[in-house]
Design a protein around this motif. Structure first.
Motif, PDB file in Angstrom:
ATOM      1  N   ASP A 296     -86.061  76.405 -45.666  1.00  0.00           N
ATOM      2  CA  ASP A 296     -85.198  77.947 -45.880  1.00  0.00           C
ATOM      3  C   ASP A 296     -84.935  79.162 -45.337  1.00  0.00           C
ATOM      4  O   ASP A 296     -84.531  79.653 -45.089  1.00  0.00           O
ATOM      5  N   LEU A 297     -85.535  78.989 -43.916  1.00  0.00           N
ATOM      6  CA  LEU A 297     -85.591  80.162 -43.104  1.00  0.00           C
ATOM      7  C   LEU A 297     -84.210  79.563 -42.230  1.00  0.00           C
ATOM      8  O   LEU A 297     -83.604  80.755 -41.764  1.00  0.00           O
ATOM      9  N   GLU A 298     -83.489  78.599 -42.390  1.00  0.00           N
ATOM     10  CA  GLU A 298     -82.104  78.732 -41.918  1.00  0.00           C
ATOM     11  C   GLU A 298     -81.935  79.011 -40.336  1.00  0.00           C
ATOM     12  O   GLU A 298     -81.252  79.235 -40.119  1.00  0.00           O
ATOM     13  N   LYS A 299     -83.669  79.108 -39.162  1.00  0.00           N
ATOM     14  CA  LYS A 299     -83.335  79.607 -38.077  1.00  0.00           C
ATOM     15  C   LYS A 299     -83.343  78.760 -37.569  1.00  0.00           C
ATOM     16  O   LYS A 299     -84.109  77.049 -37.467  1.00  0.00           O
ATOM     17  N   ALA A 300     -83.175  78.144 -36.314  1.00  0.00           N
ATOM     18  CA  ALA A 300     -83.710  77.251 -35.544  1.00  0.00           C
ATOM     19  C   ALA A 300     -85.476  77.252 -35.254  1.00  0.00           C
ATOM     20  O   ALA A 300     -85.561  78.222 -35.105  1.00  0.00           O
ATOM     21  N   SER A 301     -85.649  75.586 -35.539  1.00  0.00           N
ATOM     22  CA  SER A 301     -87.819  75.759 -35.375  1.00  0.00           C
ATOM     23  C   SER A 301     -87.600  74.426 -35.438  1.00  0.00           C
ATOM     24  O   SER A 301     -86.841  73.719 -35.888  1.00  0.00           O
ATOM     25  N   ALA A 302     -89.417  74.274 -34.696  1.00  0.00           N
ATOM     26  CA  ALA A 302     -89.637  72.694 -35.084  1.00  0.00           C
ATOM     27  C   ALA A 302     -90.931  72.803 -35.411  1.00  0.00           C
ATOM     28  O   ALA A 302     -91.867  74.005 -35.369  1.00  0.00           O
ATOM     29  N   ALA A 303     -91.407  71.714 -35.698  1.00  0.00           N
ATOM     30  CA  ALA A 303     -92.266  70.925 -36.981  1.00  0.00           C
ATOM     31  C   ALA A 303     -92.984  70.014 -36.632  1.00  0.00           C
ATOM     32  O   ALA A 303     -92.418  68.980 -35.903  1.00  0.00           O
ATOM     33  N   LEU A 304     -94.487  69.677 -36.450  1.00  0.00           N
ATOM     34  CA  LEU A 304     -95.008  67.799 -36.361  1.00  0.00           C
ATOM     35  C   LEU A 304     -95.657  67.993 -37.178  1.00  0.00           C
ATOM     36  O   LEU A 304     -96.253  68.873 -37.992  1.00  0.00           O
ATOM     37  N   LEU A 305     -95.182  67.284 -37.739  1.00  0.00           N
ATOM     38  CA  LEU A 305     -96.302  66.554 -38.895  1.00  0.00           C
ATOM     39  C   LEU A 305     -96.979  65.591 -38.478  1.00  0.00           C
ATOM     40  O   LEU A 305     -96.278  64.688 -38.280  1.00  0.00           O
ATOM     41  N   TYR A 306     -97.891  65.637 -38.596  1.00  0.00           N
ATOM     42  CA  TYR A 306     -99.399  64.752 -37.636  1.00  0.00           C
ATOM     43  C   TYR A 306     -99.895  64.687 -38.670  1.00  0.00           C
ATOM     44  O   TYR A 306    -100.531  65.780 -39.968  1.00  0.00           O
ATOM     45  N   GLY A 307    -100.206  63.195 -39.317  1.00  0.00           N
ATOM     46  CA  GLY A 307    -101.184  62.543 -40.354  1.00  0.00           C
ATOM     47  C   GLY A 307    -101.099  61.147 -39.867  1.00  0.00           C
ATOM     48  O   GLY A 307    -100.797  60.219 -38.828  1.00  0.00           O
ATOM     49  N   ILE A 308    -102.613  60.789 -41.277  1.00  0.00           N
ATOM     50  CA  ILE A 308    -103.196  59.180 -39.758  1.00  0.00           C
ATOM     51  C   ILE A 308    -102.675  57.989 -40.638  1.00  0.00           C
ATOM     52  O   ILE A 308    -101.645  58.577 -41.245  1.00  0.00           O
ATOM     53  N   THR A 309    -102.424  57.186 -40.537  1.00  0.00           N
ATOM     54  CA  THR A 309    -101.979  56.085 -40.816  1.00  0.00           C
ATOM     55  C   THR A 309    -101.378  55.787 -42.215  1.00  0.00           C
ATOM     56  O   THR A 309    -102.803  56.119 -42.605  1.00  0.00           O
ATOM     57  N   TYR A 430     -78.832  74.800 -32.260  1.00  0.00           N
ATOM     58  CA  TYR A 430     -76.733  75.077 -32.128  1.00  0.00           C
ATOM     59  C   TYR A 430     -76.958  75.247 -33.189  1.00  0.00           C
ATOM     60  O   TYR A 430     -75.651  76.488 -33.958  1.00  0.00           O
ATOM     61  N   ASN A 431     -77.537  74.220 -34.738  1.00  0.00           N
ATOM     62  CA  ASN A 431     -77.155  74.792 -36.025  1.00  0.00           C
ATOM     63  C   ASN A 431     -78.350  75.263 -36.446  1.00  0.00           C
ATOM     64  O   ASN A 431     -78.093  75.999 -37.856  1.00  0.00           O
ATOM     65  N   ASN A 432     -78.723  75.907 -36.000  1.00  0.00           N
ATOM     66  CA  ASN A 432     -79.799  76.550 -36.804  1.00  0.00           C
ATOM     67  C   ASN A 432     -80.974  75.787 -37.771  1.00  0.00           C
ATOM     68  O   ASN A 432     -81.089  75.743 -38.785  1.00  0.00           O
ATOM     69  N   ALA A 433     -81.347  74.575 -37.124  1.00  0.00           N
ATOM     70  CA  ALA A 433     -81.779  73.409 -37.884  1.00  0.00           C
ATOM     71  C   ALA A 433     -83.156  73.356 -37.533  1.00  0.00           C
ATOM     72  O   ALA A 433     -83.948  73.734 -36.662  1.00  0.00           O
ATOM     73  N   LEU A 434     -84.203  72.353 -38.626  1.00  0.00           N
ATOM     74  CA  LEU A 434     -85.488  72.506 -38.172  1.00  0.00           C
ATOM     75  C   LEU A 434     -85.415  70.746 -37.285  1.00  0.00           C
ATOM     76  O   LEU A 434     -84.655  70.039 -38.157  1.00  0.00           O
ATOM     77  N   LEU A 435     -86.124  70.513 -36.703  1.00  0.00           N
ATOM     78  CA  LEU A 435     -86.801  69.437 -36.041  1.00  0.00           C
ATOM     79  C   LEU A 435     -88.186  69.415 -36.267  1.00  0.00           C
ATOM     80  O   LEU A 435     -88.922  69.989 -36.115  1.00  0.00           O
ATOM     81  N   LEU A 436     -87.706  67.733 -36.939  1.00  0.00           N
ATOM     82  CA  LEU A 436     -89.151  67.586 -37.641  1.00  0.00           C
ATOM     83  C   LEU A 436     -89.997  65.893 -36.615  1.00  0.00           C
ATOM     84  O   LEU A 436     -89.387  65.384 -36.940  1.00  0.00           O
ATOM     85  N   PHE A 437     -90.973  66.672 -36.004  1.00  0.00           N
ATOM     86  CA  PHE A 437     -91.571  65.175 -35.076  1.00  0.00           C
ATOM     87  C   PHE A 437     -92.216  64.596 -36.029  1.00  0.00           C
ATOM     88  O   PHE A 437     -93.371  65.741 -36.847  1.00  0.00           O
ATOM     89  N   CYS A 438     -92.740  63.926 -36.366  1.00  0.00           N
ATOM     90  CA  CYS A 438     -93.511  63.013 -36.994  1.00  0.00           C
ATOM     91  C   CYS A 438     -94.289  61.345 -36.440  1.00  0.00           C
ATOM     92  O   CYS A 438     -93.936  61.043 -35.459  1.00  0.00           O
ATOM     93  N   SER A 439     -95.930  61.499 -36.634  1.00  0.00           N
ATOM     94  CA  SER A 439     -96.744  60.932 -35.832  1.00  0.00           C
ATOM     95  C   SER A 439     -98.040  60.624 -36.407  1.00  0.00           C
ATOM     96  O   SER A 439     -98.295  61.883 -36.543  1.00  0.00           O
TER      97      SER A 439
END
Length: 815
Positions: A296-309, A430-439
Motif C-alpha cells: 500500500d505504500l506504493e514505494k519501491a520495497s522488498a520483503a522475504l516471506l520465510y516459512g517452513i515447508t 522503476y515502478n515503485n513496486a513490491l519485490l517479494l522473496f519466498c522460501s
C-alpha cells in the motif's frame, strides 16, 4: 534553426569491444515513424552492410560537433516501438552489469522468434536484348532468363530451389556486379503471426434468404446470423459442410472471408485444487497484513516471506496478488523450474481465469510471442514463469514474486549472465513496486539482508491446517548392498499398502554414472570433454551430459583393450529398474531430463501423478521443490553425499536446501509423512539440521564460516573464464589478464580492492574440445569495479593473438 534530427542506435552483431551507441541521421521521411525503442536498418561498417539496430536516443543535429558526417538510416523495421523506456533502461543496465553487448540484452527482453532475419530478393534491371550472354557463365545466363520471365523480385530461397543451385553459389552476385540484376534486402520476423480465415455476413437477413441457396449454404448463413462471425474451420465443424460451401457463399457475395490473427495459447492442465481456496489462518493473515502494508505504500520495497515447508506461503501471496489485480496492477510471478510451472499455472488459472500468461523455454516460438503480446496489450495482467518472466512487458507493475528465491536457476549461464533477482529489483525500483522473496530455505545472502533490516522479514512458523512436519529417518548406507536400504524398502511397502504415494530423489540421471576398467583403473571419459561418460540403459549407450557425445555399450577398455570394464554408480534409470523388480505391481513414473524433453511432458506427467495414476515418482531435483501432492506420505533420498562433499563454498547451503525441500513434499495434509535420507555419513550436521527443518540454526553456522573465509554475502565473486582450442593459449591469456588486473589496481583503479586467485583449471576444464582456465576475483560489485572490468575486457579483445581465446566474465556465478 536547424531542425534536422539524428539517432543513437545499438547495432546488432557487434563485438563487445566495438559495442557502443552509433549516431545516424534521421531522414525527414522517417521522423514520424522512428521513435525510441523502434528497430531500424542502418548501413554499418566499411561495406555499409545493412544491419538491424535499435534506436536508443533521438536528438537535434545541433547537439553534434560541426563537420561531423553521418550516414542515414536505411529503413524502419517496426510499425510501432517494441521497447518502452523501462525496457530500454533494462537493456542499458544489463550491458553495464553483465559485460554483454546491447543486442545480447535485446534478445533477453524480447521473446525468441521476434528477432529479425534477412531475406534477399532479386530482379533483372537490363533488357534481354542488351545482354552479352557470351560474357556470362552458363548458370548466370540461366538465372537471368529465369528472372526475366518472372518480371518481379524473387526471393533467393525460391531461385535456388527452382534452379537447383547450391546455397554457396555466387551467380547472383555476378549479375548484380555486372549491373544486370538488383538485390533487395528485407528483415522479417523469424516467427510469423498465426492467422486464420474467418467469415461474416455481407448482406442483411432479408436479402440473404431471398437468394436461391442450397440447404447447406442456408445452414452456414443461419449459424453466422446467430453468432456473428466464426472461423471457416468452426463453420465446417458446426454445420458439417465442406470449405467449398463457404467459398461458394463468398463468391456469391453472401459472406466476407477475411484473415484474423489468433493468439497461440500454451496447454494448461488444471490440477485438483484445495476447497478452502483463499481462506487464511491466523498466522497467514498476520503475514498478509504485513505485506499488504508494504504494498500500500506504493514505494519501491522488498520483503522475504520465510516459512517452513507446507506453511501456506503461496496462499499468502495469492491473496496479495488478488488485491493488486483489483487495483489494476500488473504482476510477475517466477518459479525456478519448468516442472513447477504446470502446478503454479493451474492454481493461477483457477483463481484468475484468462488473466495469466506463461513464460518459459518449453513453449514454442509462436506461443512465446503470443503470450508476450497478451501481456503487452493488457489481456493478461499476470506473467508467470521461470527466469525469463522477469522481462515480461507488464504495465503498471505492482508486485514481483520470486518463489524459491534461493535457486541457482534464476541465474543465467548464457550471455547476458544476469540474475533475475537483480532485474526484478531494478524493475520494482522503476515502478515503485513490491519485490517479494519466498522460501522455506532462503539464500544466505537474502536472509542476512532480512536480519539486517535491509528488507522486511515476514515469517510463517507452522504448517497449514492439520498437517505436521514429517518424521525423518537417517540411514547409514556405508554397508548397504544395492541402492536402497532395507529401511527404505520397508517404508515403501507400508506406503503402497496404505494406497499412498511416494517420491524418490536421486540427483543423477542415466543408469550407471561411470564406467571403469578393473585392470588399468582408467575411467571411460568423453573424447571432447573432461568428464566421465554415463551409461543409459534405455539407449544402451554411454553418453556425455556436456556435449551429447555417445557411443555403444561396451565391456572393452579403450586403453588396455581388455574385456574388463565394470559399471558403477546409480542414476534414475537404475532406481526405476530396482523398484520395478521389488514392487512389480506398483505404477512408477520417472522424471528427469531424458523423459521430459517433449512438449507438455511436465504438464502431462505431473498431472497424471497428481490424479493418482502413479504410485511412485522417481526423479532428479526437479521433483524435490515446490510441488504439492496431497497423497504423498513418503519421500526417499537415495544419496546426498555427492552434493554434500562438492568442492564449492555453497555445497552445504545447496544440500540443506535440497534436503529440506524434498522432506517438505511429504505429509502435506492431515496424515503425517515420513522421509528417509540415505548417506554414508548420516550424522553429518547438515543432514541433522535439515531433518529438523531448522534453517535458523543452519544459517548461524554457515554465516560464521562465510565471514571467516570471505565468501558472499561478505564479498562478491567474479569468475573470469578463458576458452580456447589450445590449452596453452588459454593458460597464457589467463596469466596475461591476471597481470592486467594487477596493473589496473596499482594504477587508475587503486581504489578498487580485490583478492585475485588463479589461473587454475575449473572442475570441468574441457568442453566440446575447448580448454578452459579461470581467474577468481573476490571484490565488491560496484560501479568502479565494473568500469575497471569493462575497460580491461575491451583492452584484452583489441590485442588478441592467435589462436583466439574468448573471455567470459560472470559475477556471483553458481558453479
Amino acid at each position: 534553426m536547424n531542425s534536422e534530427k539524428y539517432v543513437k542506435v545499438a547495432v546488432k552483431g557487434v563485438s563487445f569491444h566495438f559495442d557502443t551507441e552509433y549516431s545516424y541521421l534521421l531522414p525527414e521521411k522517417y521522423t514520424r515513424s522512428v521513435l525510441i525503442g523502434t528497430r531500424v536498418e542502418v548501413p554499418f561498417g566499411r561495406g555499409n552492410r545493412r544491419t538491424p539496430a535499435l534506436v536508443l536516443y533521438i536528438g537535434d543535429i545541433s547537439e553534434l560537433s560541426d563537420g561531423m558526417e553521418l550516414k542515414s538510416i536505411a529503413a524502419v523495421l517496426d510499425e510501432a516501438p517494441l521497447f518502452n523506456d523501462e525496457a530500454i533502461q533494462i537493456i542499458k543496465r544489463l550491458k553495464d552489469t553483465t559485460f554483454c553487448t546491447y543486442y545480447d540484452a535485446v534478445k533477453c527482453v524480447l521473446p525468441a522468434g521476434t528477432d529479425l532475419k534477412p531475406v534477399f530478393s532479386y530482379t533483372v534491371i537490363a533488357n534481354e536484348a542488351d545482354v552479352d550472354f557470351s560474357a556470362l557463365s552458363p548458370s548466370a545466363c540461366e538465372v537471368f532468363r529465369y528472372l526475366s520471365g518472372k518480371g518481379k523480385y524473387v526471393k533467393l530461397e525460391k531461385i535456388l530451389k527452382d534452379l537447383g543451385l547450391d546455397s554457396s553459389s555466387n551467380v547472383l552476385d555476378e549479375l548484380v556486379k555486372k549491373g544486370l540484376a538488383a538485390q533487395n534486402l528485407q528483415s522479417v520476423r523469424k516467427t510469423g503471426d498465426l492467422k486464420i480465415l474467418f467469415a461474416e455476413l455481407a448482406e442483411d437477413e432479408e436479402a440473404l434468404f431471398a437468394r436461391k441457396l442450397t440447404v447447406k449454404q442456408r445452414s452456414v448463413l443461419q449459424l453466422l446470423l446467430e453468432i456473428g462471425s466464426a472461423s471457416v474451420r468452426e463453420i465446417c465443424s458446426f454445420t458439417g459442410v465442406s470449405s467449398a460451401v463457404v467459398t461458394a457463399l463468398s463468391k456469391k457475395g453472401c459472406i466476407r472471408i477475411f484473415e484474423r490473427e489468433v493468439l497461440r495459447r500454451p496447454k494448461t492442465v488444471l490440477l485438483p485444487q484445495e476447497p478452502e481456496g483463499a481462506r487464511l489462518n491466523a498466522q497467514q493473515k498476520k503475514a498478509y497484513s504485513a505485506l499488504k502494508s508494504l504494498y500500500d505504500l506504493e514505494k519501491a520495497s522488498a520483503a522475504l516471506l520465510y516459512g517452513i515447508t507446507g506453511s501456506g506461503k503461496t496462499q499468502v501471496y495469492l491473496k496479495l496478488i488478488e488485491d493488486a489485480v483489483n487495483d489494476g496492477k500488473g504482476i510477475i510471478v517466477m518459479v525456478p523450474e519448468i516442472s513447477l510451472t504446470p502446478q503454479a499455472l493451474s492454481i493461477f488459472h483457477s483463481r484468475f481465469p484468462d488473466k495469466v500468461a506463461v513464460f518459459h523455454s518449453g513453449l514454442s516460438a509462436g506461443e512465446r510471442i503470443d503470450e508476450w503480446k497478451r501481456v503487452n496489450n493488457g489481456q493478461a495482467v499476470i506473467a508467470l514463469g521461470t527466469r525469463s518472466a522477469v522481462f515480461a512487458p507488464v504495465k503498471n507493475l505492482g508486485i514481483i514474486v520470486i518463489d524459491e528465491e534461493q535457486e541457482h536457476t534464476y541465474k543465467s549461464e548464457m550471455q547476458p549472465k544476469y540474475h533475475a533477482r537483480d532485474v526484478a529489483k531494478f524493475r520494482c525500483a522503476y515502478n515503485n513496486a513490491l519485490l517479494l522473496f519466498c522460501s522455506a530455505t532462503p539464500s544466505v545472502e537474502t536472509y542476512k539482508k532480512a536480519l539486517d533490516g535491509k528488507i522486511t522479514l515476514v515469517t510463517l512458523k507452522q504448517r497449514y491446517g492439520n498437517s505436521v512436519l514429517p518424521k525423518v529417518l537417517t540411514v547409514d548406507t556405508s554397508q548397504t548392498i544395492g541402492s536402497l536400504s532395507n529401511q527404505l524398502y520397508d517404508e515403501l511397502e507400508n506406503c503402497l499398502s496404505n494406497k499412498k504415494q511416494a517420491i524418490l530423489l536421486i540427483n543423477r540421471r542415466g543408469f550407471n554414472t561411470f564406467a571403469c576398467c578393473t585392470l588399468c583403473k582408467k575411467i571411460a571419459v568423453c573424447p571432447n570433454c573432461s568428464i566421465s561418460l554415463t551409461y543409459h540403459r534405455a539407449d544402451n549407450k554411454l553418453m556425455c551430459h556436456c556435449c551429447g557425445y555417445s557411443k555403444a555399450y561396451t565391456t572393452t577398455c579403450e586403453y588396455c583393450k581388455n574385456e574388463s570394464i565394470n559399471y558403477y554408480g546409480t542414476g534414475t534409470q537404475k532406481i526405476e529398474e530396482e523398484i520395478s523388480r521389488v514392487f512389480p505391481t506398483s505404477r512408477i513414473l520417472r522424471m528427469d531430463a531424458d523423459t521430459t524433453g517433449s512438449r507438455y511432458s511436465y504438464e502431462d506427467k505431473l498431472g497424471d501423478f497428481s490424479c493418482g495414476k502413479y504410485d511412485i515418482l522417481i526423479g532428479t531435483q526437479m521433483v524435490a521443490k515446490g510441488l504439492d501432492f496431497p497423497d504423498v506420505t513418503l519421500v526417499g533420498v537415495i544419496s546426498v553425499d555427492r552434493e554434500l562433499y562438492n568442492d564449492d563454498f555453497r555445497s552445504a547451503e545447496r544440500t540443506f536446501d535440497l534436503l529440506t525441500q524434498v522432506i517438505g513434499r511429504s505429509g502435506r495434509r492431515s496424515t503425517q509423512g515420513k522421509a528417509v535420507i540415505q548417506s554414508v555419513n548420516p550424522d553429518n550436521e547438515i543432514i541433522s539440521l535439515a531433518a529438523k527443518q531448522d534453517f535458523e540454526a543452519f544459517y548461524k553456522t554457515e554465516i560464521v564460516l562465510r565471514k571467516a573465509m570471505l565468501y558472499p554475502p561478505f564479498c562478491d565473486i567474479c569468475t573470469i573464464l578463458f576458452i580456447s582450442e589450445s590449452e596453452a593459449a588459454a593458460h597464457k591469456s589467463a596469466k596475461r589478464f591476471f597481470d592486467m588486473i594487477v596493473s589496473a589496481v596499482k594504477g587508475d583503479f587503486c581504489d578498487v580492492a580485490v583478492k585475485l586467485m588463479g589461473p587454475i583449471k575449473p572442475r570441468i576444464d574441457k568442453i566440446n574440445n575447448k580448454h578452459r582456465y579461470k581467474l577468481t576475483v573476490k571484490c565488491k560489485n560496484n560501479i568502479r569495479f565494473r568500469q575497471m572490468m569493462s575497460l580491461l575486457i575491451i583492452e584484452y579483445n583489441k590485442k588478441q593473438n592467435k589462436p583466439a581465446v574468448s573471455i567470459s566474465v560472470d559475477i556471483n556465478a553458481f558453479e
